[in-house]
Design a protein around this motif. Structure first.
Motif, PDB file in Angstrom:
ATOM      1  N   UNK A   1     -37.732  28.979  64.168  1.00  0.00           N
ATOM      2  CA  UNK A   1     -36.897  27.778  64.128  1.00  0.00           C
ATOM      3  C   UNK A   1     -35.619  27.969  64.948  1.00  0.00           C
ATOM      4  N   UNK A   2     -34.976  29.118  64.818  1.00  0.00           N
ATOM      5  CA  UNK A   2     -33.773  29.408  65.602  1.00  0.00           C
ATOM      6  C   UNK A   2     -34.079  29.369  67.088  1.00  0.00           C
ATOM      7  N   UNK A   3     -35.208  29.938  67.469  1.00  0.00           N
ATOM      8  CA  UNK A   3     -35.612  29.959  68.876  1.00  0.00           C
ATOM      9  C   UNK A   3     -35.759  28.533  69.412  1.00  0.00           C
ATOM     10  N   UNK A   4     -36.504  27.703  68.685  1.00  0.00           N
ATOM     11  CA  UNK A   4     -36.740  26.329  69.134  1.00  0.00           C
ATOM     12  C   UNK A   4     -35.419  25.549  69.201  1.00  0.00           C
ATOM     13  N   UNK A   5     -34.601  25.661  68.167  1.00  0.00           N
ATOM     14  CA  UNK A   5     -33.331  24.924  68.133  1.00  0.00           C
ATOM     15  C   UNK A   5     -32.431  25.341  69.302  1.00  0.00           C
ATOM     16  N   UNK A   6     -32.319  26.645  69.545  1.00  0.00           N
ATOM     17  CA  UNK A   6     -31.456  27.107  70.635  1.00  0.00           C
ATOM     18  C   UNK A   6     -31.980  26.655  72.003  1.00  0.00           C
ATOM     19  N   UNK A   7     -33.296  26.688  72.181  1.00  0.00           N
ATOM     20  CA  UNK A   7     -33.869  26.240  73.457  1.00  0.00           C
ATOM     21  C   UNK A   7     -33.648  24.741  73.657  1.00  0.00           C
ATOM     22  N   UNK A   8     -33.804  23.957  72.608  1.00  0.00           N
ATOM     23  CA  UNK A   8     -33.584  22.510  72.714  1.00  0.00           C
ATOM     24  C   UNK A   8     -32.104  22.236  73.024  1.00  0.00           C
ATOM     25  N   UNK A   9     -31.202  22.943  72.359  1.00  0.00           N
ATOM     26  CA  UNK A   9     -29.772  22.766  72.641  1.00  0.00           C
ATOM     27  C   UNK A   9     -29.440  23.129  74.087  1.00  0.00           C
ATOM     28  N   UNK A  10     -30.097  24.163  74.588  1.00  0.00           N
ATOM     29  CA  UNK A  10     -29.818  24.645  75.945  1.00  0.00           C
ATOM     30  C   UNK A  10     -30.460  23.763  77.020  1.00  0.00           C
ATOM     31  N   UNK A  11     -31.748  23.435  76.847  1.00  0.00           N
ATOM     32  CA  UNK A  11     -32.500  22.721  77.883  1.00  0.00           C
ATOM     33  C   UNK A  11     -32.698  21.239  77.602  1.00  0.00           C
ATOM     34  N   UNK A  12     -32.784  20.854  76.341  1.00  0.00           N
ATOM     35  CA  UNK A  12     -33.204  19.496  75.995  1.00  0.00           C
ATOM     36  C   UNK A  12     -34.721  19.434  75.983  1.00  0.00           C
ATOM     37  N   UNK A  13     -35.258  18.430  75.297  1.00  0.00           N
ATOM     38  CA  UNK A  13     -36.719  18.319  75.167  1.00  0.00           C
ATOM     39  C   UNK A  13     -37.410  18.113  76.506  1.00  0.00           C
ATOM     40  N   UNK A  14     -36.826  17.287  77.393  1.00  0.00           N
ATOM     41  CA  UNK A  14     -37.482  16.997  78.672  1.00  0.00           C
ATOM     42  C   UNK A  14     -37.652  18.257  79.516  1.00  0.00           C
ATOM     43  N   UNK A  15     -36.595  19.022  79.635  1.00  0.00           N
ATOM     44  CA  UNK A  15     -36.679  20.241  80.448  1.00  0.00           C
ATOM     45  C   UNK A  15     -37.564  21.288  79.772  1.00  0.00           C
ATOM     46  N   UNK A  16     -37.526  21.340  78.466  1.00  0.00           N
ATOM     47  CA  UNK A  16     -38.400  22.262  77.734  1.00  0.00           C
ATOM     48  C   UNK A  16     -39.865  21.908  77.996  1.00  0.00           C
ATOM     49  N   UNK A  17     -40.179  20.623  78.001  1.00  0.00           N
ATOM     50  CA  UNK A  17     -41.548  20.165  78.297  1.00  0.00           C
ATOM     51  C   UNK A  17     -41.939  20.487  79.735  1.00  0.00           C
ATOM     52  N   UNK A  18     -40.974  20.451  80.655  1.00  0.00           N
ATOM     53  CA  UNK A  18     -41.257  20.823  82.049  1.00  0.00           C
ATOM     54  C   UNK A  18     -41.550  22.311  82.178  1.00  0.00           C
ATOM     55  N   UNK A  19     -40.848  23.120  81.417  1.00  0.00           N
ATOM     56  CA  UNK A  19     -40.990  24.569  81.520  1.00  0.00           C
ATOM     57  C   UNK A  19     -42.214  25.095  80.772  1.00  0.00           C
ATOM     58  N   UNK A  20     -42.528  24.474  79.637  1.00  0.00           N
ATOM     59  CA  UNK A  20     -43.685  24.879  78.835  1.00  0.00           C
ATOM     60  C   UNK A  20     -44.515  23.633  78.573  1.00  0.00           C
ATOM     61  N   UNK A  21     -45.685  23.600  79.149  1.00  0.00           N
ATOM     62  CA  UNK A  21     -46.526  22.394  79.119  1.00  0.00           C
ATOM     63  C   UNK A  21     -47.302  22.278  77.814  1.00  0.00           C
ATOM     64  N   UNK A  22     -46.610  21.836  76.756  1.00  0.00           N
ATOM     65  CA  UNK A  22     -47.289  21.577  75.489  1.00  0.00           C
ATOM     66  C   UNK A  22     -46.848  20.215  74.965  1.00  0.00           C
ATOM     67  N   UNK A  23     -47.796  19.503  74.383  1.00  0.00           N
ATOM     68  CA  UNK A  23     -47.549  18.118  73.969  1.00  0.00           C
ATOM     69  C   UNK A  23     -46.452  17.972  72.926  1.00  0.00           C
ATOM     70  N   UNK A  24     -46.285  18.971  72.061  1.00  0.00           N
ATOM     71  CA  UNK A  24     -45.267  18.811  71.013  1.00  0.00           C
ATOM     72  C   UNK A  24     -43.858  18.765  71.596  1.00  0.00           C
ATOM     73  N   UNK A  25     -43.679  19.180  72.854  1.00  0.00           N
ATOM     74  CA  UNK A  25     -42.380  19.055  73.520  1.00  0.00           C
ATOM     75  C   UNK A  25     -42.284  17.751  74.317  1.00  0.00           C
ATOM     76  N   UNK A  26     -43.435  17.109  74.571  1.00  0.00           N
ATOM     77  CA  UNK A  26     -43.465  15.909  75.417  1.00  0.00           C
ATOM     78  C   UNK A  26     -43.496  14.615  74.616  1.00  0.00           C
ATOM     79  N   UNK A  27     -44.371  14.557  73.619  1.00  0.00           N
ATOM     80  CA  UNK A  27     -44.622  13.309  72.894  1.00  0.00           C
ATOM     81  C   UNK A  27     -43.906  13.308  71.547  1.00  0.00           C
ATOM     82  N   UNK A  28     -42.876  12.488  71.428  1.00  0.00           N
ATOM     83  CA  UNK A  28     -42.130  12.349  70.178  1.00  0.00           C
ATOM     84  C   UNK A  28     -41.747  13.718  69.600  1.00  0.00           C
ATOM     85  N   UNK A  29     -41.023  14.527  70.382  1.00  0.00           N
ATOM     86  CA  UNK A  29     -40.740  15.897  69.963  1.00  0.00           C
ATOM     87  C   UNK A  29     -39.773  15.979  68.786  1.00  0.00           C
ATOM     88  N   UNK A  30     -40.010  16.964  67.940  1.00  0.00           N
ATOM     89  CA  UNK A  30     -39.082  17.291  66.865  1.00  0.00           C
ATOM     90  C   UNK A  30     -39.216  18.782  66.594  1.00  0.00           C
TER      91      UNK A  30
END
Length: 80
Positions: A16-45
């Motif tokens: 959870x800490x990893x995901x939260x810190x990455x989202x704070x740093x990159x945002x969901x859009x950039x995270x989805x660009x860097x790692x191609x998984x749907x949970x970062x692209x479609x209605x991410x939480x």
């Protein structure tokens, strides 16, 4: 006296800490660009991402690697 775990930069860091810190740093859009998984692209939480990553070792590994490459310098500084 250092154990193998104390040398592991991921020791004590929750998924959870990893995901939260990455989202704070990159945002969901950039995270989805860097790692191609749907949970970062479609209605991410954080909750849906954690559920997916806990069931999907290859995706979790990619997220952990991105975390390490993004925050490795900060992790080393804290340990010194």
């Amino acid at each position: 006296m250092h154990t193998e775990q104390s040398k592991n930069p991921m020791h004590g860091v929750t998924l959870e800490t990893i995901v939260v810190k990455l989202v704070e740093h990159y945002g969901w859009d950039e995270l989805a660009n860097r790692i191609k998984i749907n949970c970062f692209k479609n209605d991410p939480s954080v909750k849906s991402s954690l559920k997916f990553l806990r069931k999907t070792p290859w995706a979790r590994e990619q997220v952990e690697q991105l975390y390490l490459s993004t925050f490795a310098a900060q992790t080393e500084v804290r340990k010194s």
